[in-house]
Design a protein around this motif. Structure first.
Motif, PDB file in Angstrom:
ATOM      1  N   THR A 291      -8.576   6.555   2.859  1.00  0.00           N
ATOM      2  CA  THR A 291      -9.077   7.407   3.948  1.00  0.00           C
ATOM      3  C   THR A 291     -10.168   8.348   3.447  1.00  0.00           C
ATOM      4  O   THR A 291     -11.201   8.537   4.115  1.00  0.00           O
ATOM      5  N   LYS A 292      -9.957   8.924   2.273  1.00  0.00           N
ATOM      6  CA  LYS A 292     -10.973   9.809   1.705  1.00  0.00           C
ATOM      7  C   LYS A 292     -12.269   9.052   1.430  1.00  0.00           C
ATOM      8  O   LYS A 292     -13.368   9.570   1.665  1.00  0.00           O
ATOM      9  N   LEU A 293     -12.130   7.826   0.933  1.00  0.00           N
ATOM     10  CA  LEU A 293     -13.315   7.030   0.655  1.00  0.00           C
ATOM     11  C   LEU A 293     -14.094   6.723   1.931  1.00  0.00           C
ATOM     12  O   LEU A 293     -15.334   6.789   1.957  1.00  0.00           O
ATOM     13  N   LYS A 294     -13.370   6.409   3.008  1.00  0.00           N
ATOM     14  CA  LYS A 294     -14.040   6.144   4.276  1.00  0.00           C
ATOM     15  C   LYS A 294     -14.744   7.388   4.800  1.00  0.00           C
ATOM     16  O   LYS A 294     -15.862   7.313   5.329  1.00  0.00           O
ATOM     17  N   ILE A 295     -14.085   8.546   4.664  1.00  0.00           N
ATOM     18  CA  ILE A 295     -14.709   9.798   5.115  1.00  0.00           C
ATOM     19  C   ILE A 295     -15.972  10.084   4.310  1.00  0.00           C
ATOM     20  O   ILE A 295     -17.007  10.514   4.857  1.00  0.00           O
TER      21      ILE A 295
ATOM     22  N   PHE B 251       0.845  -1.198   0.000  1.00  0.00           N
ATOM     23  CA  PHE B 251       0.000   0.000   0.000  1.00  0.00           C
ATOM     24  C   PHE B 251       0.879   1.245   0.000  1.00  0.00           C
ATOM     25  O   PHE B 251       1.654   1.473   0.933  1.00  0.00           O
ATOM     26  N   SER B 252       0.763   2.002  -1.039  1.00  0.00           N
ATOM     27  CA  SER B 252       1.525   3.246  -1.128  1.00  0.00           C
ATOM     28  C   SER B 252       0.818   4.348  -0.341  1.00  0.00           C
ATOM     29  O   SER B 252      -0.308   4.190   0.129  1.00  0.00           O
ATOM     30  N   GLU B 253       1.511   5.439  -0.211  1.00  0.00           N
ATOM     31  CA  GLU B 253       0.931   6.575   0.523  1.00  0.00           C
ATOM     32  C   GLU B 253      -0.300   7.120  -0.192  1.00  0.00           C
ATOM     33  O   GLU B 253      -1.274   7.516   0.452  1.00  0.00           O
ATOM     34  N   HIS B 254      -0.272   7.097  -1.507  1.00  0.00           N
ATOM     35  CA  HIS B 254      -1.417   7.602  -2.272  1.00  0.00           C
ATOM     36  C   HIS B 254      -2.638   6.708  -2.064  1.00  0.00           C
ATOM     37  O   HIS B 254      -3.769   7.211  -1.895  1.00  0.00           O
ATOM     38  N   SER B 255      -2.431   5.380  -2.084  1.00  0.00           N
ATOM     39  CA  SER B 255      -3.562   4.478  -1.897  1.00  0.00           C
ATOM     40  C   SER B 255      -4.150   4.617  -0.496  1.00  0.00           C
ATOM     41  O   SER B 255      -5.372   4.538  -0.319  1.00  0.00           O
TER      42      SER B 255
END
Length: 266
Positions: free
Chosen positions: A157-161, A148-152
């Motif tokens: 996290t954005k998707l969860k928010i 898992f890269s930092e971008h993924s």
């Protein structure tokens, strides 16, 4: 015939001649010991005013006695071979008994060490298993970190928010529907005359719904948690406020009755 003791053991197996010889030697040694004891009692002790000097004198006397005993050659217990054989047997029996005690002590110590060794080996195996599990967990975390890269992670996290926001909006819509259905605004109530009806409609235009009151209370708690109180005005219908207070959903300010806040549910 009385039994004669030799080295703490009965010597009834000895012949009469050997017993008589042994008794004579015992009496001779006893007489010599009694004589020496009397000489010691009659001898006046050499007192010294200086305790340190007295201790030194005792040390010198002890060293001199030790040197004298070192020069003395050991004598046989008796010249009779029968007595010597019996004494040797008793010494051998005594030595065997002592050796048996030593063996017993060493066996008990060996068993204790064996038990301790087994416990230590079991503890070592458990620690090895824990170490293996910890290494596997570290390797798995390293693989996950590499995968898992930092971008993924940021996208996840954005998707969860975003999902939480959608879920919150659905909850608020459901709450609004329930309140609108079961706790409508007072404008839906009938009046007895036209004048009172017009007055009620004019008042209802300024009133806010219970859903809006709850939304203001929740927003106030989230935006300014240090000051979560909402000031009551003409837009708050008193029956709504009283219902929130009565059922423990909101509480009044301790010093200002025109301020309410959500009850902390924790």
């Amino acid at each position: 015939m009385a039994e004669v003791k030799l080295g703490g053991q009965a010597t009834a197996e000895l012949s009469e001649a050997a017993q008589a010889e042994l008794m004579d030697q015992c009496e001779e040694q006893f007489a010599r010991l009694e004589k020496l004891q009397n000489e010691i009692i009659l001898c006046e002790p050499d007192f010294c005013e200086n305790p340190q000097q007295q201790a030194v004198n005792r040390l010198i006397a002890t060293e001199a006695e030790l040197k004298q005993w070192l020069t003395v050659e050991p004598e046989l217990l008796a010249s009779n071979s029968e007595v010597l054989l019996q004494a040797g047997k008793e010494e051998m029996l005594k030595l065997c008994s002592e050796l048996e005690m030593v063996v017993s002590c060493h066996e008990a110590k060996r068993d204790k060490l064996r038990e301790t060794k087994e416990l230590e080996q079991k503890w070592l195996e458990e620690k090895k298993q824990v170490l293996i599990a910890a290494n596997d967990h570290v390797e798995r975390l390293q693989l996950e970190k590499g995968t898992f890269s930092e971008h993924s992670i940021l996208q996840d996290t954005k998707l969860k928010i975003q999902k939480m926001k959608i879920y919150q909006e659905r909850l608020m819509e459901s709450l609004g529907d329930i309140l609108e259905k079961h706790i409508p605004l007072p404008q839906n109530e009938s009046s007895t005359n036209k004048k009172n009806k017009n007055i009620t409609q004019e008042l209802d235009e300024d009133l806010i719904s219970l859903n809006e009151i709850l939304e203001q209370l929740m927003n106030k708690v989230l935006t300014t948690p240090h000051d979560p109180y909402v000031t009551l005005d003409s837009t708050f219908w008193p029956p709504y406020v009283e219902m929130l207070l009565r059922y423990g959903i909101a509480v009044r300010h301790q010093e200002n009755n025109f301020k309410i806040r959500l009850e902390p549910f924790c």
